[in-house]
Write an enzyme that holds these catalytic residues in place. Structure first.
Site, PDB file in Angstrom:
ATOM      1  CG  PHE A 174      -0.403   0.423   2.505  1.00 51.50           C
ATOM      2  CD1 PHE A 174      -0.615   1.784   2.889  1.00 51.50           C
ATOM      3  CD2 PHE A 174       0.518  -0.441   3.426  1.00 51.50           C
ATOM      4  CE1 PHE A 174       0.134   2.188   4.150  1.00 51.50           C
ATOM      5  CE2 PHE A 174       0.790  -0.081   4.554  1.00 51.50           C
ATOM      6  CZ  PHE A 174       0.846   1.185   4.986  1.00 51.50           C
ATOM      7  CE  LYS A 175       3.854   1.693   4.824  1.00 54.62           C
ATOM      8  NZ  LYS A 175       5.144   1.188   5.429  1.00 54.62           N
ATOM      9  CG  ASP A 176       4.022   0.632  -4.492  1.00 52.07           C
ATOM     10  OD1 ASP A 176       4.904   0.976  -4.111  1.00 52.07           O
ATOM     11  OD2 ASP A 176       3.881  -0.589  -4.640  1.00 52.07           O
TER      12      ASP A 176
END
Length: 483
Positions: free
Chosen positions: A113-115
């Site tokens: 999810f950091k993307d």
């Protein structure tokens, strides 16, 4: 929009200034001077927008120092199906008729999810640095996913170098391979002898050295960077609208949380007017946040007490973004936000003393903020992965399993519960195989990644050693650039 510090410093500048700042000069985190809000009709006007359009509507009130056409271009360049593997960017999937939904956030380049925020940071860093004729040396800490997301986002960025700290031997084999197999001249991986909190403390210690920070142009990509939090708030709006609820109807969100940045983005979205009901914080055995939201006491765990778990990205004993939440809570309890109060609390934290809000007006404000919490164990994660696979034909990673497990007892009749997916299961292959007896699907581009040669530096938990390493590499690059 002008930004201030959670610890009292004023006039940190505009969005572009705090983007490059990292920590505020007083050690605090950047916050907007006010939280812009949407009325019910304005919220409804956002329904049906594409992801880049929605991102612009949500983020623009906080970013008034980038021209409108440029910001729209940056967001269109960031949120593309070619990058995130789906035209919806963050698709929503129902888990049967259970009332649970998965918001898919892990289809980006690093499979986490950091993307969703880091890809935007890569675009906006390059834009601002080019406009100012400056360079930036990012110093970050990762418990697993931030590192690879940051490094993939900064590949090929001529004005950015990345120094990424991770806890030596505490990430999954896939996570290590994603980071350490990169052989790019602007990427430096440092494996610290310690836990994630030690890495995070080293980053903060370097930021606290104003002279070193200025000389070597040090910035940050951790969730201490306001741009990360702001970009993450967008997918709460996306997930809410995808439910197709009537205007004003509530939805609950459950968020696996270690550093509190992801769930704080949900609190920001709700503060802006999005009809979020409960925000459910899911912890693993490192249950600092669960303890706070159930007892009122925030008690940081020293490194020796941070457990090694099968959801390692949440193996954190000190949640950095929690400072932002308490800063806003002072406004709800006292009628005005107080950097002085936050500073006092964080002095206690720094000296190893718990922050106890139980029985105070601050605790009343915490309860009114509608956070609830739960925790899970390794056995809970395995059972949840197994059950979701059997019932719904969906494999999930152990962090998402933490979320689904904790979400279930907090479901409210007639109110959808959206669980934020945090990573694809292949990033934690051993745990998933232990749960279901088979390996999850692996994207073709990551075939055999664990066998690739790795390049990283093992370092003691020593801030002077870290500064010497950073200075040495940057001085070498400057000499090379000068011929």
């Amino acid at each position: 929009m002008k930004y201030v510090s959670t610890r009292g410093a004023q006039n940190l500048g505009g969005f572009c200034d705090v983007l490059l700042l990292g920590l505020a000069p007083d050690g605090g985190l950047a916050m907007p001077g006010r939280i812009p809000t949407f009325g019910p009709e304005q919220i409804e006007a956002l329904r049906g927008l594409s992801y880049p359009e929605l991102a612009y509507a949500v983020m623009r009130p906080f970013i008034d120092d980038i021209p409108e056409t440029d910001l729209k271009r940056l967001l269109n360049d960031t949120y593309r199906a070619e990058v995130f593997g789906h035209p919806d960017i963050a698709p929503l999937t129902a888990l049967g008729d259970s009332g649970l939904y998965l918001l898919e956030l892990s289809n980006g380049p690093s499979l986490a999810f950091k993307d969703m925020a880091m890809q935007f940071l890569g675009q906006v860093f390059e834009y601002v640095l080019e406009r100012r004729g400056e360079h930036l040396n990012i110093l970050g800490a990762t418990s697993g996913d931030t590192g690879s997301a940051a490094e993939y986002a900064m590949l090929g960025k001529a004005r950015v170098n990345v120094f990424m700290l991770s806890p030596h031997g505490r990430m999954s084999a896939f996570q290590q391979a994603q980071m350490f197999s990169l052989r790019e001249p602007n990427i430096f991986n440092i494996a610290v002898e310690g836990v994630f909190d030690d890495c995070q403390d080293l980053v903060k210690a370097v930021n606290a050295d104003a002279g070193f920070k200025e000389r070597y142009e040090i910035g940050a990509v951790n969730s201490i960077n306001w741009a990360r939090v702001l970009a993450q708030a967008v997918y709460y709006f996306k997930g809410y609208f995808a439910l197709g609820l009537p205007a004003g109807a509530e939805a609950d969100f459950c968020v696996p949380s270690g550093n509190f940045g992801n769930v704080f983005a949900g609190y920001l979205a709700r503060s802006m007017g999005l009809p979020i009901g409960q925000l459910v914080v899911a912890s693993n055995e490192n249950d600092v946040l669960h303890e706070f939201f159930t007892t009122g006491t925030y008690h940081v765990r020293p490194a020796a007490r941070v457990a090694v778990t099968s959801s390692p990205s949440m193996d954190i004993g000190k949640a950095s973004n929690f400072e932002r939440y308490l800063y806003l809570i002072t406004g709800a309890s006292l009628g005005t936000v107080s950097g002085a109060q936050t500073l006092a609390w964080w002095q206690d934290v720094g000296e190893g003393r718990p922050v106890n809000l139980a029985g105070t007006p601050h605790w009343d404000a915490v309860r009114a903020s509608r956070f609830v919490a739960g925790r899970s164990t390794h056995a809970d994660r395995l059972n949840t992965i197994r059950e979701v696979d059997a019932e719904f034909g969906r494999l999930i990673d152990p962090h998402t399993a933490d979320g689904v497990f904790v979400a279930r007892p907090h479901r409210r009749s007639g109110v959808p519960m959206v669980c934020l997916e945090t990573a694809l299961p292949i990033k934690f292959e051993d745990t998933v195989r232990e749960a279901v007896g088979r390996s999850p699907e692996r994207p073709t581009k990551f075939g055999g990644i664990e066998a690739l040669e790795r390049q990283f530096t093992v370092m003691d938990n020593d801030v002077e050693a870290l500064k010497a390493f950073v200075a040495g590499r940057l001085d070498d690059r400057r000499r090379d650039a000068q011929g």
